[in-house]
Write an enzyme that holds these catalytic residues in place. Structure first.
Site, short mmCIF file in Angstrom:
data_model
loop_
_atom_site.label_atom_id
_atom_site.label_comp_id
_atom_site.label_asym_id
_atom_site.label_seq_id
_atom_site.Cartn_x
_atom_site.Cartn_y
_atom_site.Cartn_z
N HIS A 86 7.80 23.14 -33.08
CA HIS A 86 6.93 22.07 -33.56
C HIS A 86 7.03 21.89 -35.07
O HIS A 86 7.02 20.77 -35.57
CB HIS A 86 5.48 22.32 -33.15
CG HIS A 86 5.28 22.42 -31.67
ND1 HIS A 86 4.11 22.85 -31.10
CD2 HIS A 86 6.11 22.13 -30.64
CE1 HIS A 86 4.22 22.83 -29.79
NE2 HIS A 86 5.43 22.41 -29.47
N HIS A 111 6.37 14.65 -25.80
CA HIS A 111 6.40 16.00 -26.35
C HIS A 111 7.75 16.66 -26.09
O HIS A 111 8.25 17.41 -26.95
CB HIS A 111 5.28 16.87 -25.76
CG HIS A 111 5.25 18.23 -26.41
ND1 HIS A 111 4.67 18.44 -27.65
CD2 HIS A 111 5.79 19.42 -26.04
CE1 HIS A 111 4.83 19.70 -27.99
NE2 HIS A 111 5.51 20.32 -27.04
N ASP A 171 10.05 18.37 -28.93
CA ASP A 171 10.71 19.68 -28.83
C ASP A 171 12.21 19.56 -29.06
O ASP A 171 12.82 20.40 -29.75
CB ASP A 171 10.47 20.28 -27.45
CG ASP A 171 9.11 20.94 -27.29
OD1 ASP A 171 8.41 21.17 -28.31
OD2 ASP A 171 8.73 21.24 -26.14
N HIS A 227 14.06 24.05 -23.93
CA HIS A 227 14.57 24.69 -25.14
C HIS A 227 15.92 25.34 -24.92
O HIS A 227 16.84 25.17 -25.73
CB HIS A 227 13.58 25.76 -25.61
CG HIS A 227 12.22 25.23 -25.91
ND1 HIS A 227 11.98 24.29 -26.89
CD2 HIS A 227 11.01 25.51 -25.37
CE1 HIS A 227 10.69 24.02 -26.93
NE2 HIS A 227 10.08 24.74 -26.02
#
Length: 316
Positions: free
Chosen positions: A88, A245, A249, A272
């Site tokens: 973030h 979101h 990321d 991720h």
């Protein structure tokens, strides 16, 4: 940055003066303070542990120092010193156009704050950016690069700017299938993505708590869903907050390339680890990209170009 100012140009940048944030770690639940400081040219983003850790305290924000985890992005240096949940703040730095900074953290995790990048963005732009008289280099994607894990995949294809294209699919009706494409220039990260919070299913929260994880997670710093219900007070900030979101990321994880990227990033049910796989595949195929000096034309198409102070979303 003062109201009306915009970052950009062909020079590297850093933050004008330091700014601090106090909160808790998402997984540890422990109090943590983080401070962003100006840095020298060509240093990139460096995380620095300020607590009592053995070995070197500095951890460079680079793709090859990622210790892959399904829940967050964790960096680890050669001495085994780590810092977690960097995505973030990395997204905020990339989205505001900061190329060099030292990020001091007095614990093993970045503070989660409200689960988005909004507070980081306000802090960075409130201090402003300083240009450094050293040319900026960028990575330009020249050929297709793709990675897969099961039915999930991530891909780079050539483009004259950073375009993020993301699709998610969840069984919970409160999320469902969401798709969004966004040109990351013209301040779009700050305006469209920065206040979108991390999200999870209630069943996953219960399971993580049972394993001693997500101890700092609350219904205020994450969007928690259960079937067709949004359990977090106040509901959603955007109807498609979940996919926004995921794009936040992705921008933060792509920042670990070490220089801005010009290319089309596509992610299908990616996370991720898959974005990190894509960066590893990119650097393993040097024929698929080139590192070039950033021209004025390129600079206008980078994340962080065209940011307006008065476009930062307000948060409850």
């Amino acid at each position: 940055m003062n109201k009306g100012e915009r970052p950009g140009g062909t020079l590297q940048t850093t933050i004008k003066s330091s700014v601090s944030f106090d909160g808790v770690g998402l997984h540890s639940g422990a109090p943590v303070r983080m401070t962003i400081l100006p840095a020298l040219p060509n240093s990139g983003i460096v995380f620095r542990r300020m607590d009592n850790v053995p070995g070197r305290r500095d951890i460079r924000a680079l793709w090859n120092l990622v210790h892959q985890s399904p829940l967050c992005t964790r960096l680890e240096n050669e001495d085994g010193v780590t810092v977690s949940t960097v995505e973030h703040i990395m997204a905020a730095l990339m989205g505001c156009g900061v190329h060099n900074a030292v990020v001091e953290v007095d614990g093993p995790e970045v503070p989660i704050l409200d689960g988005s990048s909004a507070a980081f963005v306000r802090g960075i732009l409130g201090k402003g950016l300083r240009r450094i008289n050293v040319p900026l280099k960028v990575y330009r994607i020249t050929d297709t690069i793709e990675v897969r894990r099961g039915d999930s995949w991530a891909r780079f294809t050539p483009h004259d700017r950073l375009l993020i294209d993301f699709r998610i699919e969840f069984k919970d009706a409160a999320i469902g299938t969401q798709k969004k494409t966004l040109d990351m220039s013209n301040g779009s990260f700050v305006r469209e993505l920065s206040n979108s919070r991390t999200f999870c299913r209630k069943a996953d929260v219960d399971a993580m708590h049972a394993q001693g994880l997500a101890l700092g997670g609350t219904y205020e710093n994450a969007v928690v869903v259960d079937g067709d219900r949004v359990l977090s007070p106040g509901g959603l900030r955007h109807k498609d907050e979940a996919v926004r979101h995921k794009m936040l990321d992705a921008l933060g994880d792509l920042g670990l390339a070490g220089a801005p990227i010009l290319g089309h990033y596509e992610g299908f049910k990616a996370g991720h680890a898959l974005t990190n796989d894509l960066l590893r595949a990119m650097f393993a195929q040097p024929e698929c990209f080139e590192k070039v000096t950033c021209s004025d034309e390129m600079a206008a198409k980078l994340p962080g170009a065209g940011v307006h102070w008065d476009e930062i979303p307000e948060v409850a």
